[in-house]
Design an enzyme around this catalytic site. Structure first.
Site, PDB file in Angstrom:
ATOM      1  CB  CYS A 142      -1.079   0.186   1.203  1.00  0.00           C
ATOM      2  SG  CYS A 142      -1.795  -1.465   1.166  1.00  0.00           S
ATOM      3  CG  HIS A 171      -6.390   2.621   0.904  1.00  0.00           C
ATOM      4  ND1 HIS A 171      -5.156   2.978   0.208  1.00  0.00           N
ATOM      5  CD2 HIS A 171      -5.937   1.381   1.585  1.00  0.00           C
ATOM      6  CE1 HIS A 171      -4.229   2.239   0.519  1.00  0.00           C
ATOM      7  NE2 HIS A 171      -4.711   1.257   1.523  1.00  0.00           N
TER       8      HIS A 171
END
Lengths: 386, 133
Positions: A83, A334
């Protein structure tokens, strides 16, 4: 090292964008950044993307996407740090310009997550954990952060309500961001009463599954000043990256995000800044507990005081140090590879004074903190108006 | 990834809890590595992990990843064994997740962990169960 400036920013709206393929999402953000910079050619393209293979069945992304923009021939590099892939793409572009290898770089991040169902998306994200010694047993990302939350709650007395207040604040900020996935006001009661995902974390403690892309154009500060005329120039003054053990089993202190702390210290040292100098920060709130732990690791609050800081409103839009003015990963969404780049887009918007209703008055120095896995990597950038 | 080759090569650790003890600093590595992260040592002697330990932290997975949808809710814990080694494991035989707690004494038992459909590989390993149960 040469000073590096951000001269262009762009991003797609974030959301479940079923009608748009990865390449079009990416091109939309890339074109927006190039148009924003007022240029049409670059020396290099960097792409942050965690797992186009598992999410869409497509690898060899750097060449595919350079070509999508009609730039076949231009060097292109995909970087991956789960991420934190987007933040790492920013750092890769920064290094190229700072070193003199390139003069102008298109930095991008993208993730297309909704072409697979929930179980497969959970699996794909889970590969950021140690697949053989954590994933084998069925652990998920909410599960790993839930384990960290439980430690933080036991060691420092962080409360269930304090976790919820992170979500309440970030959703309030997201209401003011037209690019955010959710324009949804939530209350503490909404959060604590939402479905349990991994005890003690509920659905509204978690960032969502999102499609989206974001992009920047970087060049030398010298060239940026020529282009800008009398407009402010935003310079990247600090860049720090650090790794930590991927497995929680080998982590020295489970109540602290060691990679965030180290990356932050490195960025502060390069920029010759300290936490008190920062006017606003985008942190990696993939889960509510992550924001609390990140604000402690970056030195904004002492260890154990991140939870009470949210409760007191210190991190709200009008607070002492506004955290996640964009809505954060929680409300803005996200798309994992895009997140680190989108954080910098928000900071540049704020430093330019272009953040609209969520503008932090007088913001001159901002920070973006991106994180991979359960804290196995982190990238921190400090940006300043000069 | 449901790979038979991977399942096979991991038998020593999964089935027999084989670890490696650094001959320089005595740190115990599970799984074994080529270099000791504590001292840089590169020589090791085999070491079998103890089965007794306690829960360092835990959760109950309510939204499982692919491959675990039949095992939800799925209690998982980070367990610290008697010799200080920590490992991630499922907690078995949990009737009421509300009874789980940090510090709970556990024992590792050999169990089925997951399976690849009706005809694929069955993966075995160790789960933690409440000690004395």
């Amino acid at each position: 090292m040469r000073d590096v400036a951000v001269i262009g920013i762009g991003m797609t709206s974030f959301g479940e964008l079923w009608e748009t393929p990865l390449r079009s999402l990416w091109a939309e953000a890339a074109l927006a950044a190039l148009d924003n910079a007022g240029i049409d050619s670059v020396d290099l393209v960097t792409i942050g993307c965690m797992s186009s293979g598992l999410f869409t069945g497509q690898e060899h992304l750097a060449s595919l996407l350079a070509d999508e923009l009609g730039m076949a021939g231009v060097p292109a590099t995909r970087v991956e740090s789960a991420c934190a892939s987007g933040g790492l793409a920013v750092r890769a572009g920064f290094a190229e310009v700072a070193s003199g290898l390139c003069d102008t770089v298109l930095v991008t991040g993208v993730e297309k997550m909704t072409d697979v169902d929930g179980a497969d998306a959970t699996y794909a994200l889970g590969t950021a954990a140690d697949a053989e010694w954590e994933g084998f047993h069925g652990v998920t990302f909410p599960g790993l952060y839930a384990m960290l939350a439980r430690i933080h709650m036991q060691k420092y007395g962080t409360t269930r309500e304090q976790l919820a207040r992170v979500a309440v604040k970030n959703h309030a900020n997201g209401l003011l961001n037209p690019h955010a996935q959710y324009h949804l006001k939530v209350t503490v009661q909404d959060v604590v009463n939402s479905t349990l995902v991994a005890d003690p974390l509920c659905l509204l403690d978690c960032s969502p599954v999102t499609d989206g892309a974001a992009a920047l154009v970087l060049t030398t500060a010298e060239r940026a000043r020529e282009i800008a005329g009398d407009k402010p120039v935003v310079v990247i003054t600090g860049s720090g990256m650090a790794t930590d053990t991927v497995t929680l089993a080998n982590r020295a202190d489970l109540a602290e995000l060691g990679a965030v702390k180290l990356a932050g210290e490195r960025a502060y040292a390069m920029a010759r800044r300290k936490p008190e100098d920062i006017h606003l920060v985008e942190v990696h709130d993939c889960f509510t507990i992550a924001e609390i732990m990140a604000t402690e690791a970056l030195g904004f609050f002492n260890p154990g005081f991140g939870g009470s800081a949210v409760e007191k409103g210190l991190t709200s839009l009008q607070g002492k140090i506004p955290v996640n003015t964009s809505g954060g990963l929680k409300s803005k969404g996200h798309p994992v590879g895009a997140t680190g780049v989108a954080q910098v887009v928000e900071i540049v918007s704020q430093l330019r004074g272009e953040a609209g209703q969520r503008q932090v008055q007088g913001a001159k120095i901002g920070m973006a903190q991106n994180m991979g896995g359960s804290g196995g990597s982190s990238v921190v950038h400090i940006l300043e108006v000069v | 990834m449901f790979s038979p080759a991977r399942a096979w090569r991991e038998y020593p650790q999964r089935y027999r809890l084989e670890a490696a003890k650094c001959t320089e600093c005595s740190k115990i590595l599970y799984p074994p590595r080529l270099v000791c992260p504590a001292c840089g040592g590169r020589t090791f002697t085999p070491e079998i992990l103890p089965r007794e330990g306690k829960v360092v932290t835990f959760t109950v997975i309510r939204v499982p990843p692919a491959g675990f949808t039949e095992q939800t809710p799925l209690p998982l814990a980070l367990v610290e064994l008697a010799n200080g080694v920590r490992l991630m494991v499922q907690i078995g035989d949990v009737e009421n997740p509300e009874t789980l707690e940090i510090g709970m004494p556990v024992r590792l038992e050999f169990r089925r962990i997951s399976w690849d459909g009706e005809a694929g590989v069955i993966f075995y390993g160790h789960k933690a169960v409440r000690a004395g149960s």
